[in-house]
Design a protein around this motif. Structure first.
Motif, PDB file in Angstrom:
ATOM      1  N   LYS A  96       8.125  -3.818  -0.421  1.00 47.38           N
ATOM      2  CA  LYS A  96       9.265  -3.049   0.103  1.00 47.38           C
ATOM      3  C   LYS A  96       9.692  -1.988  -0.906  1.00 47.38           C
ATOM      4  CE  LYS A  96      14.059  -3.406   1.610  1.00 47.38           C
ATOM      5  NZ  LYS A  96      13.897  -2.270   2.498  1.00 47.38           N
ATOM      6  N   LYS A  97       9.767  -2.403  -2.194  1.00 50.65           N
ATOM      7  CA  LYS A  97      10.196  -1.447  -3.226  1.00 50.65           C
ATOM      8  C   LYS A  97       9.208  -0.275  -3.312  1.00 50.65           C
ATOM      9  CE  LYS A  97      11.502  -0.875  -8.012  1.00 50.65           C
ATOM     10  NZ  LYS A  97      11.636  -1.445  -9.350  1.00 50.65           N
ATOM     11  N   LYS A  99       7.111   0.917  -1.054  1.00 46.26           N
ATOM     12  CA  LYS A  99       7.164   1.799   0.124  1.00 46.26           C
ATOM     13  C   LYS A  99       8.468   2.594   0.157  1.00 46.26           C
ATOM     14  CE  LYS A  99       4.060  -0.350   3.404  1.00 46.26           C
ATOM     15  NZ  LYS A  99       3.881  -0.737   4.815  1.00 46.26           N
ATOM     16  N   ASP A 100       9.586   1.929  -0.191  1.00 45.93           N
ATOM     17  CA  ASP A 100      10.880   2.630  -0.147  1.00 45.93           C
ATOM     18  C   ASP A 100      10.959   3.713  -1.226  1.00 45.93           C
ATOM     19  OD1 ASP A 100      11.480   1.019   1.940  1.00 45.93           O
ATOM     20  OD2 ASP A 100      13.043  -0.142   0.939  1.00 45.93           O
ATOM     21  N   GLY A 104      11.340   7.574  -0.692  1.00 48.31           N
ATOM     22  CA  GLY A 104      12.425   8.265  -1.401  1.00 48.31           C
ATOM     23  C   GLY A 104      11.914   9.538  -2.064  1.00 48.31           C
TER      24      GLY A 104
END
Ligand SMILES: Nc1ncnc2c1ncn2[C@@H]1O[C@H](COP(=O)(O)OP(=O)(O)OP(=O)(O)O)[C@@H](O)[C@H]1O
Length: 129
Positions: A96-97, A99-100, A104
């Motif tokens: 998740k980190k 991809k986020d 970003g």
């Protein structure tokens, strides 16, 4: 060559490398919805730039902004593909980190492009008012 090419050995010539790089760009255009949207904005910016006759300096800023967004989209797609390859459908906080943060990066590049767009196009368009 092509997106379904099963080659895993190193490229043997410049043209073979070029062909695979071209397949990568084709894959971005065909499979990434957000990339296509950014491409449409880039084309509109170029057409508007031609209409308002940007100076060479303004073209440099606009080109920088366009390629920053494209580069961020490329990195975002690379991160997504590698995360999906490694993690698959399983939920992982690190996935998740990754991809986020990659998404970003695209957001920040798009923000930069909007700032450049305001500085370059607003004064040019005000000349027509
Ligand atoms: N394996 C995973 N583990 C945890 N969270 C995930 C995982 N895969 C996706 N996510 C979360 O779901 C979001 C959407 O995932 P998706 O794979 O659609 O990303 P995306 O392709 O970057 O979205 P977009 O196409 O809009 O850029 C991610 O930004 C992330 O927050």
């Amino acid at each position: 060559m092509g997106l379904n090419d099963k080659q895993v050995k190193k490229n043997k010539s410049f043209w073979q490398s070029f062909g695979h790089a071209f397949d990568g760009v084709k894959s971005l255009v065909l499979t990434e919805r957000n990339f296509r949207k950014h491409l449409v904005f880039a084309i509109l910016a170029v057409v508007l730039g031609i209409i308002v006759r940007l100076t060479i300096n303004e073209w440099l800023w606009v080109t920088l902004a366009i390629f920053m967004v494209v580069t961020a989209e490329v990195l975002n797609t690379v991160v997504e593909s590698i995360v999906d390859l490694v993690v698959g459908e399983r939920y992982e906080a690190a996935a998740k980190k990754a991809k986020d943060v990659a998404a970003g990066g695209v957001l920040l590049a798009a923000f930069f492009a909007v700032i450049i767009g305001c500085f370059v196009y607003i004064p040019e368009l005000l000349k027509f008012v």
